[in-house]
Design an enzyme around this catalytic site. Structure first.
Site, PDB file in Angstrom:
ATOM      1  N   SER A 139      -8.649 -11.933  -4.346  1.00  0.00           N
ATOM      2  CA  SER A 139      -9.403 -10.912  -3.600  1.00  0.00           C
ATOM      3  C   SER A 139     -10.816 -10.870  -4.182  1.00  0.00           C
ATOM      4  O   SER A 139     -11.012 -11.248  -5.355  1.00  0.00           O
ATOM      5  CB  SER A 139      -8.738  -9.550  -3.813  1.00  0.00           C
ATOM      6  N   TYR A 152      -4.797  -3.032  -9.424  1.00  0.00           N
ATOM      7  CA  TYR A 152      -4.867  -4.041  -8.363  1.00  0.00           C
ATOM      8  C   TYR A 152      -5.958  -5.073  -8.669  1.00  0.00           C
ATOM      9  O   TYR A 152      -5.712  -6.286  -8.624  1.00  0.00           O
ATOM     10  CB  TYR A 152      -5.133  -3.385  -7.010  1.00  0.00           C
TER      11      TYR A 152
HETATM   12  N1  LIG Z   1      -6.122  -6.930   3.672  1.00  0.00           N
HETATM   13  C1  LIG Z   1      -7.061  -6.904   2.760  1.00  0.00           C
HETATM   14  O1  LIG Z   1      -8.060  -6.172   2.873  1.00  0.00           O
HETATM   15  C2  LIG Z   1      -6.959  -7.834   1.567  1.00  0.00           C
HETATM   16  C3  LIG Z   1      -8.135  -8.050   0.812  1.00  0.00           C
HETATM   17  C4  LIG Z   1      -8.066  -8.906  -0.288  1.00  0.00           C
HETATM   18  C5  LIG Z   1      -6.876  -9.500  -0.625  1.00  0.00           C
HETATM   19  N2  LIG Z   1      -5.747  -9.252   0.120  1.00  0.00           N
HETATM   20  C6  LIG Z   1      -4.491  -9.894  -0.296  1.00  0.00           C
HETATM   21  O2  LIG Z   1      -3.983 -10.642   0.788  1.00  0.00           O
HETATM   22  C7  LIG Z   1      -2.574 -10.797   0.620  1.00  0.00           C
HETATM   23  C8  LIG Z   1      -1.881 -10.558   1.942  1.00  0.00           C
HETATM   24  O3  LIG Z   1      -2.053  -9.202   2.323  1.00  0.00           O
HETATM   25  P1  LIG Z   1      -2.345  -8.753   3.816  1.00  0.00           P
HETATM   26  O4  LIG Z   1      -3.696  -8.177   3.830  1.00  0.00           O
HETATM   27  O5  LIG Z   1      -2.001  -9.834   4.774  1.00  0.00           O
HETATM   28  O6  LIG Z   1      -1.354  -7.509   3.951  1.00  0.00           O
HETATM   29  P2  LIG Z   1       0.074  -7.348   4.634  1.00  0.00           P
HETATM   30  O7  LIG Z   1      -0.027  -7.535   6.103  1.00  0.00           O
HETATM   31  O8  LIG Z   1       0.594  -6.061   4.098  1.00  0.00           O
HETATM   32  O9  LIG Z   1       0.912  -8.575   4.058  1.00  0.00           O
HETATM   33  C9  LIG Z   1       1.591  -8.537   2.832  1.00  0.00           C
HETATM   34  C10 LIG Z   1       2.768  -9.492   2.909  1.00  0.00           C
HETATM   35  O10 LIG Z   1       3.435  -9.486   1.640  1.00  0.00           O
HETATM   36  C11 LIG Z   1       4.821  -9.221   1.852  1.00  0.00           C
HETATM   37  N3  LIG Z   1       5.373  -8.499   0.720  1.00  0.00           N
HETATM   38  C12 LIG Z   1       4.957  -7.308   0.221  1.00  0.00           C
HETATM   39  N4  LIG Z   1       5.746  -6.953  -0.815  1.00  0.00           N
HETATM   40  C13 LIG Z   1       6.652  -7.949  -0.977  1.00  0.00           C
HETATM   41  C14 LIG Z   1       7.742  -8.170  -1.876  1.00  0.00           C
HETATM   42  N5  LIG Z   1       8.046  -7.281  -2.831  1.00  0.00           N
HETATM   43  N6  LIG Z   1       8.474  -9.294  -1.747  1.00  0.00           N
HETATM   44  C15 LIG Z   1       8.183 -10.195  -0.778  1.00  0.00           C
HETATM   45  N7  LIG Z   1       7.176 -10.053   0.095  1.00  0.00           N
HETATM   46  C16 LIG Z   1       6.423  -8.940  -0.006  1.00  0.00           C
HETATM   47  C17 LIG Z   1       4.865  -8.387   3.135  1.00  0.00           C
HETATM   48  O11 LIG Z   1       6.094  -8.527   3.823  1.00  0.00           O
HETATM   49  P3  LIG Z   1       7.392  -7.557   3.731  1.00  0.00           P
HETATM   50  O12 LIG Z   1       6.915  -6.152   3.825  1.00  0.00           O
HETATM   51  O13 LIG Z   1       8.210  -8.030   4.885  1.00  0.00           O
HETATM   52  O14 LIG Z   1       8.026  -7.885   2.434  1.00  0.00           O
HETATM   53  C18 LIG Z   1       3.779  -9.063   3.968  1.00  0.00           C
HETATM   54  O15 LIG Z   1       4.298 -10.196   4.607  1.00  0.00           O
HETATM   55  C19 LIG Z   1      -2.169  -9.853  -0.512  1.00  0.00           C
HETATM   56  O16 LIG Z   1      -1.976 -10.602  -1.696  1.00  0.00           O
HETATM   57  C20 LIG Z   1      -3.376  -8.932  -0.663  1.00  0.00           C
HETATM   58  O17 LIG Z   1      -3.510  -8.431  -1.975  1.00  0.00           O
HETATM   59  C21 LIG Z   1      -5.774  -8.435   1.210  1.00  0.00           C
END
Ligand SMILES: NC(=O)c1ccc[n+]([C@@H]2O[C@H](COP(=O)([O-])OP(=O)(O)OC[C@H]3O[C@@H](n4cnc5c(N)ncnc54)[C@H](OP(=O)(O)O)[C@@H]3O)[C@@H](O)[C@H]2O)c1
Length: 262
Positions: A139, A152
């Site tokens: 991130s 985080y």
């Molecule tokens: N969105 C942002 O603004 C942003 C910015 C920077 C970095 N990121 C990073 O991008 C990555 C993806 O996030 P996203 O933004 O796409 O959010 P998201 O839609 O909430 O996706 C998160 C994914 O991780 C899975 N997950 C969460 N907890 C888990 C667990 N304990 N075991 C297995 N799977 C798990 C969720 O699926 P289930 O709930 O089905 O398990 C979901 O598929 C993350 O690492 C996040 O830190 C996001």
């Protein structure tokens, strides 16, 4: 044996969009997340649309044994994992001492431990195959300490540091490791991370666009990629200015304003 992409956190957001790009390119998929219904829907949809094999494993990756379950499945099904995308992760917002520590501990288990453990076993297999590409989702919060998101941001700083070091260690074996630095992206991340709303979301990128940037960088074997021009500019600023009280106070007030919905 067809090449397979193993993608964690593939049930929504950035992970789902990266999975879609691999599917469209004809790669088989092994998708991991907790929500089994959503994974099953994705499996049916992708198999029908792209004529590929999609395996799904509903697992909580914050549990240590989940990694062993993935490895047993790969061995049983004789899958050749050529691409590993460590994307599963979540955030949490607010003063450290007011947050629920079990939740923070769970975040460390997912964002750091699961990512490292899975990388450790899969790199072993990739070395035997003589090929492999890894994408670790960090991130822009990795670039400096972020008050109100202290744990985080620290987990993502780990992901960035670990990925770059590993990429150097593996350069002679022709395995690549890419760290992806997204900024605010319009996904369920904001609902899951209590308090992460309003302002940050209003200038977020689409998960499709972040996924495209990540996918291209991974295939090129780049060591690090930042998604979007605004985030590239922020990354540049973080290189120019040292961490000091002023910088911490700016990032704290942005976070505070966000909390107040300004
Ligand atoms: N969105 C942002 O603004 C942003 C910015 C920077 C970095 N990121 C990073 O991008 C990555 C993806 O996030 P996203 O933004 O796409 O959010 P998201 O839609 O909430 O996706 C998160 C994914 O991780 C899975 N997950 C969460 N907890 C888990 C667990 N304990 N075991 C297995 N799977 C798990 C969720 O699926 P289930 O709930 O089905 O398990 C979901 O598929 C993350 O690492 C996040 O830190 C996001």
């Amino acid at each position: 044996m067809n090449e397979t992409a193993l993608i964690t956190g593939a049930s929504s957001g950035i992970g789902l969009e990266i999975a879609r790009l691999f599917a469209a390119s004809g790669k088989d998929l092994l998708l991991v997340a907790r929500n089994s219904e959503r994974l099953e829907d994705i499996r049916k949809d992708f198999e029908a649309k792209y004529k590929i094999r999609v395996s799904v494993l509903p697992l909580d990756l914050s549990l240590k044994e989940s990694c062993d379950r993935i490895v047993s499945y790969i061995e049983k099904e004789k899958l050749q994992i050529v691409y590993l995308v460590n994307n599963a992760g979540f955030g949490d917002f607010g003063p450290f001492v007011e947050r629920n520590y079990d939740k923070l501990d769970n975040m460390i288990a997912l964002n750091i431990s699961a990512l490292s453990r899975l990388t450790h076993v899969i790199v072993g297999q990739m070395l035997k195959q003589g090929k492999g590409r890894i994408l670790n989702v960090a991130s822009i919060a990795a670039l400096q300490p972020v008050p109100q998101m202290a744990v985080y941001a620290a987990t993502k700083a780990y992901v960035l540091s670990f990925s770059q070091a590993l990429s150097y260690e593996l350069r002679k074996q022709k395995l690549s490791v890419t760290a992806l630095l997204p900024g605010p992206t319009d996904t369920a991340f904001f609902e899951r991370g209590e308090g992460l709303n309003s302002r940050m979301r209003s200038f977020s990128m689409s998960p499709q666009s972040v996924a495209k940037t990540a996918y291209r960088a991974m295939l090129k074997g780049r060591r690090r990629v930042t998604a979007g021009y605004r985030n590239k500019f922020l990354a540049l600023l973080s290189k120019l200015f040292p961490v000091n009280s002023l910088l911490l106070s700016i990032s704290n007030s942005i976070a505070e304003e966000d909390k107040n919905g300004l």
